[in-house]
Design a protein around this motif. Structure first.
Motif, PDB file in Angstrom:
ATOM      1  N   TYR A 476       0.894  -1.168   0.014  1.00  0.00           N
ATOM      2  CA  TYR A 476       0.004   0.200   0.011  1.00  0.00           C
ATOM      3  C   TYR A 476       0.873   1.253  -0.135  1.00  0.00           C
ATOM      4  N   GLU A 477       0.785   2.144  -1.056  1.00  0.00           N
ATOM      5  CA  GLU A 477       1.538   3.509  -1.185  1.00  0.00           C
ATOM      6  C   GLU A 477       2.980   3.032  -1.002  1.00  0.00           C
ATOM      7  N   GLY A 478       3.400   2.056  -1.669  1.00  0.00           N
ATOM      8  CA  GLY A 478       4.879   1.784  -1.852  1.00  0.00           C
ATOM      9  C   GLY A 478       5.419   1.012  -0.707  1.00  0.00           C
ATOM     10  N   LYS A 479       4.812   0.708   0.339  1.00  0.00           N
ATOM     11  CA  LYS A 479       5.366  -0.227   1.351  1.00  0.00           C
ATOM     12  C   LYS A 479       4.457  -1.322   1.743  1.00  0.00           C
ATOM     13  N   ILE A 480       5.339  -2.430   2.202  1.00  0.00           N
ATOM     14  CA  ILE A 480       4.683  -3.766   2.687  1.00  0.00           C
ATOM     15  C   ILE A 480       3.950  -3.452   3.855  1.00  0.00           C
ATOM     16  N   VAL A 481       2.614  -3.237   4.153  1.00  0.00           N
ATOM     17  CA  VAL A 481       1.960  -3.109   5.240  1.00  0.00           C
ATOM     18  C   VAL A 481       1.535  -4.101   6.170  1.00  0.00           C
ATOM     19  N   ASP A 482       1.964  -5.296   5.647  1.00  0.00           N
ATOM     20  CA  ASP A 482       1.442  -6.640   6.633  1.00  0.00           C
ATOM     21  C   ASP A 482       1.878  -7.950   5.764  1.00  0.00           C
ATOM     22  N   ILE A 483       2.257  -8.942   6.233  1.00  0.00           N
ATOM     23  CA  ILE A 483       2.587 -10.284   5.689  1.00  0.00           C
ATOM     24  C   ILE A 483       1.746 -11.074   6.520  1.00  0.00           C
ATOM     25  N   ILE A 484       0.902 -11.820   5.924  1.00  0.00           N
ATOM     26  CA  ILE A 484       0.011 -12.924   6.512  1.00  0.00           C
ATOM     27  C   ILE A 484       0.278 -14.263   5.822  1.00  0.00           C
ATOM     28  N   ASP A 485       0.235 -15.211   6.832  1.00  0.00           N
ATOM     29  CA  ASP A 485       0.156 -16.479   6.197  1.00  0.00           C
ATOM     30  C   ASP A 485      -0.809 -16.850   5.431  1.00  0.00           C
ATOM     31  N   ALA A 486      -0.848 -17.507   4.073  1.00  0.00           N
ATOM     32  CA  ALA A 486      -2.065 -17.414   3.454  1.00  0.00           C
ATOM     33  C   ALA A 486      -3.216 -18.587   3.713  1.00  0.00           C
ATOM     34  N   LYS A 487      -2.731 -19.124   4.731  1.00  0.00           N
ATOM     35  CA  LYS A 487      -3.742 -20.147   5.427  1.00  0.00           C
ATOM     36  C   LYS A 487      -4.569 -19.156   6.159  1.00  0.00           C
ATOM     37  N   ASP A 488      -3.875 -18.250   6.559  1.00  0.00           N
ATOM     38  CA  ASP A 488      -5.136 -17.115   7.662  1.00  0.00           C
ATOM     39  C   ASP A 488      -5.645 -16.185   6.774  1.00  0.00           C
ATOM     40  N   ALA A 489      -5.252 -16.044   5.377  1.00  0.00           N
ATOM     41  CA  ALA A 489      -5.739 -14.815   4.719  1.00  0.00           C
ATOM     42  C   ALA A 489      -7.231 -15.075   4.001  1.00  0.00           C
ATOM     43  N   ASP A 490      -8.049 -14.104   4.194  1.00  0.00           N
ATOM     44  CA  ASP A 490      -9.315 -14.089   3.485  1.00  0.00           C
ATOM     45  C   ASP A 490      -9.676 -12.646   2.919  1.00  0.00           C
ATOM     46  N   GLU A 491     -10.494 -12.508   1.844  1.00  0.00           N
ATOM     47  CA  GLU A 491     -10.560 -11.407   0.958  1.00  0.00           C
ATOM     48  C   GLU A 491     -10.821 -10.043   2.028  1.00  0.00           C
ATOM     49  N   ARG A 492     -11.833 -10.325   2.768  1.00  0.00           N
ATOM     50  CA  ARG A 492     -12.168  -9.031   3.797  1.00  0.00           C
ATOM     51  C   ARG A 492     -10.948  -8.495   4.414  1.00  0.00           C
ATOM     52  N   THR A 493      -9.925  -9.418   5.149  1.00  0.00           N
ATOM     53  CA  THR A 493      -8.911  -8.755   5.666  1.00  0.00           C
ATOM     54  C   THR A 493      -8.017  -8.191   4.747  1.00  0.00           C
ATOM     55  N   LEU A 494      -7.685  -8.870   3.531  1.00  0.00           N
ATOM     56  CA  LEU A 494      -6.865  -8.509   2.828  1.00  0.00           C
ATOM     57  C   LEU A 494      -7.356  -7.129   2.016  1.00  0.00           C
ATOM     58  N   GLY A 495      -8.520  -7.069   1.829  1.00  0.00           N
ATOM     59  CA  GLY A 495      -9.415  -5.786   1.206  1.00  0.00           C
ATOM     60  C   GLY A 495      -9.128  -4.767   1.780  1.00  0.00           C
ATOM     61  N   LEU A 496      -9.108  -4.788   3.099  1.00  0.00           N
ATOM     62  CA  LEU A 496      -9.060  -3.640   4.167  1.00  0.00           C
ATOM     63  C   LEU A 496      -7.595  -3.192   4.267  1.00  0.00           C
ATOM     64  N   LEU A 497      -6.878  -4.212   4.113  1.00  0.00           N
ATOM     65  CA  LEU A 497      -5.101  -3.757   3.998  1.00  0.00           C
ATOM     66  C   LEU A 497      -4.932  -2.973   2.969  1.00  0.00           C
ATOM     67  N   MET A 498      -5.359  -3.594   1.691  1.00  0.00           N
ATOM     68  CA  MET A 498      -4.995  -2.941   0.365  1.00  0.00           C
ATOM     69  C   MET A 498      -5.631  -1.477   0.228  1.00  0.00           C
ATOM     70  N   ALA A 499      -6.520  -1.313   0.910  1.00  0.00           N
ATOM     71  CA  ALA A 499      -7.190  -0.108   0.999  1.00  0.00           C
ATOM     72  C   ALA A 499      -6.549   0.995   1.905  1.00  0.00           C
ATOM     73  N   GLY A 500      -5.638   0.307   2.642  1.00  0.00           N
ATOM     74  CA  GLY A 500      -4.779   1.365   3.646  1.00  0.00           C
ATOM     75  C   GLY A 500      -5.426   1.258   5.218  1.00  0.00           C
ATOM     76  N   GLY A 501      -6.380   0.227   5.317  1.00  0.00           N
ATOM     77  CA  GLY A 501      -7.108   0.353   6.420  1.00  0.00           C
ATOM     78  C   GLY A 501      -6.307  -0.664   7.710  1.00  0.00           C
ATOM     79  N   GLY A 502      -4.948  -1.054   7.512  1.00  0.00           N
ATOM     80  CA  GLY A 502      -4.492  -1.859   8.333  1.00  0.00           C
ATOM     81  C   GLY A 502      -4.045  -1.366   9.737  1.00  0.00           C
ATOM     82  N   ALA A 503      -3.825  -2.196  10.686  1.00  0.00           N
ATOM     83  CA  ALA A 503      -3.352  -1.577  12.019  1.00  0.00           C
ATOM     84  C   ALA A 503      -2.111  -0.803  12.057  1.00  0.00           C
ATOM     85  N   ASN A 504      -1.070  -1.535  11.067  1.00  0.00           N
ATOM     86  CA  ASN A 504       0.102  -0.910  11.076  1.00  0.00           C
ATOM     87  C   ASN A 504       0.260   0.212  10.167  1.00  0.00           C
TER      88      ASN A 504
END
Ligand code: ADP
Ligand code: MG
Length: 510
Positions: A476-504
């Motif tokens: 997001y904006e040229g930075k890695i904002v999070d790295i998650i294990d694919a087993k724990d990934a779902d569209e919602r969580t990723l979507g939020l992070l992709m839109a800049g809505g991550g905790a970090n």
């Protein structure tokens, strides 16, 4: 009795000797959501551009509400209640939402545009259909999903009863796609008719009532979406059975092969597109990068493959510093790329398929011996790859420039995968491919990983990232904002992070 609002009959459209639409019939009823499904290049946009008056058909007839109409230009289409939202928006960045909506329309109140009245009408439309936007915001300050709503509002403002949306979800996050689906439902329930172009089966199942499938310019069938599953739709689209499941063994991670430390890469406007990005990649894994287009992905790949200068930071490959080495040195070190811009980076369009297949290896055995090219070996090798990757036409002497986009991609992918690199960077490796070819590419990426290679996958297709990756890094904006294990990934969580809505997520740095 359902009323047909649109009837296209025997539509033929030729571009020179090429037939893009080959005798297509299309019937759409009032209030329905009708999907147009087809591979890239099938002729979907052409058919809709004809309906919107941008192209004149070579032959065929169009009826709107039962009346035969000659749609000679978009003004005629608009007059008959047809609106279209294109893949690329046509908005003026520095204007407000309302200004864009009334742009180009006859003024209603003398020479001075009646912004106040227009704003009120936009607000009413917004509310009626759930198309929420700030009428006074400038286009440059609102998200892509918001801009799309402005395009839809613009069509409604002009009195559209029939809305054509050309691949509207291609640019959206999963959340925005859900919102758009709700908007489409709301529009249809209030009597609007919608034609949505897409090649995503999931979306068709989610929103469409009927689906017309087009393959290589011909209409295959119109089906009730309820009565078909995704496999059946895919089969109609490509003309043979397709498997959707990606079989994958457990990850067997080896050593760290690529260590990207704090790199900065500028875009063409000299702004930091990649902004202190750090990432490790291990052999035996697929590391997927999820992100919305335009968050530095292209500059990142170009940076690490030597195509764009790295301003600061380091790229360490197998303990060697490859920062700002030439593309040739980087390839020879063992890092191959399926590039994003295939026409510019991937192929020599004037060369034959065979020549392109050995572009990086022509100097090696068996393709050359004692400084002479071994044409027999080159041709045998290419023929095998052409067969295996289903490149059409099956003719190794064909110039790469004469191939369709999808077939050009197949040539590059075939070449890069058979290079057997230590690190394979796959940038949008399946973009523009049909589902059958996608299945094949996925299998090969996994095979690379199972053979202990490192695969770096960059894709805008979230499904692809989730299904293939072992770890997922969100950019997001040229930075890695999070790295998650694919087993724990779902569209919602990723979507939020992709839109800049991550905790970090940090504050913007200018
Ligand atoms: P789709 O929208 O299904 O991906 P298009 O309707 O855009 O496909 O294109 C169908 C075919 O017609 C493609 O092979 C494309 O290259 C060709 N085509 C589209 N527009 C033109 C044009 N203006 N001139 C020449 N060929 C075109
Ligand atoms: Mg199209």
């Amino acid at each position: 009795m359902d009323m047909k609002v649109i009837e296209m009959k025997n539509i033929i459209k030729k571009f020179g000797s090429f037939t893009a639409n080959d005798n297509i019939d299309l019937s759409v009823h009032k209030g329905e959501i009708h999907a147009l499904l087809g591979e890239n290049g099938a002729g979907k946009s052409t058919l809709m551009n004809i309906l919107y008056g941008l192209y004149t058909p070579t032959s065929g007839e169009i009826y709107i509400n039962g009346k035969k109409i000659n749609i000679t230009n978009p003004n005629v289409a608009i007059k008959h209640g047809i609106g279209m939202v294109h893949q690329h928006f046509m908005l003026v960045d520095t204007f407000t939402v309302v200004e864009n909506i009334i742009l180009g329309m006859e003024t209603t109140n003398g020479p001075v545009l009646d912004i106040k009245r227009a704003t009120k009408k936009v607000e009413e439309l917004s509310k009626k259909y759930g198309l929420f936007v700030d009428p006074n915001a400038k286009i440059q300050d609102i998200s892509v999903g918001m801009q799309q709503r402005v395009e839809i509002l613009k069509a409604l403002y002009r009195g559209a009863d029939i809305l054509i949306l050309d691949e509207p979800t291609a640019v959206l996050t999963p959340q925005e796609i859900d919102e758009l689906i709700n908007i489409m439902r709301s529009l249809a329930s209030q009597g609007k008719t919608i034609i949505i172009i897409t090649h995503k089966l999931k979306e068709i199942k989610a929103v469409a009532d009927y689906c017309t499938v087009i393959r290589r310019g011909k209409k295959i069938d119109t089906v009730k979406v309820e009565s078909v599953n995704e496999e059946e739709l895919a089969e109609m689209m490509v003309g043979r059975q397709v498997s959707f499941t990606v079989d994958k063994k457990n990850v067997n991670r080896g050593k760290k092969v690529l260590d990207i430390k704090d790199i900065v890469v500028k875009d063409n406007r000299k702004l930091n597109a990649v902004n202190n990005l750090s990432l490790d990649i291990y052999s035996g894994e697929i590391l997927g990068i999820a992100g919305i287009d335009g968050n530095g992905q292209s500059e990142f790949i170009e940076g690490i493959t030597g195509l764009r200068p790295i301003e600061s930071g380091q790229v360490i490959f197998d303990e060697k510093d490859i920062t700002n080495k030439s593309p040739f040195e980087i390839i020879n070190a063992g890092l191959s790329t399926i590039p994003e811009d295939r026409q510019r980076r991937g192929l020599v369009l004037d060369f034959t398929i065979a020549e392109n297949m050995i572009l990086e290896n022509y100097h090696k055995e068996p393709f050359s011996r004692k400084g002479r090219l071994n044409h027999k070996a080159i041709e045998d090798f290419s023929e095998k790859l052409i067969e295996k990757f289903d490149v059409r036409p099956r003719n190794h002497g064909q110039k790469a420039g004469a191939l369709s986009g999808g077939n050009q991609q197949k040539v590059i992918i075939a070449r890069e995968i058979t290079n057997n690199p230590e690190v394979l960077i796959a940038a949008q490796p399946t973009r523009g491919l049909d589902v059958g070819a996608i299945e094949y590419v996925h299998k090969y990426l996994i095979e690379q990983r199972d053979n202990g290679r490192a695969v770096l996958l960059i894709s805008f297709e979230l499904d692809e990232v989730i299904n293939l990756s072992d770890r997922i890094a969100v950019i997001y904006e040229g930075k890695i904002v999070d790295i998650i294990d694919a087993k724990d990934a779902d569209e919602r969580t990723l979507g939020l992070l992709m839109a800049g809505g991550g905790a970090n997520n940090e504050e913007d740095e200018e």
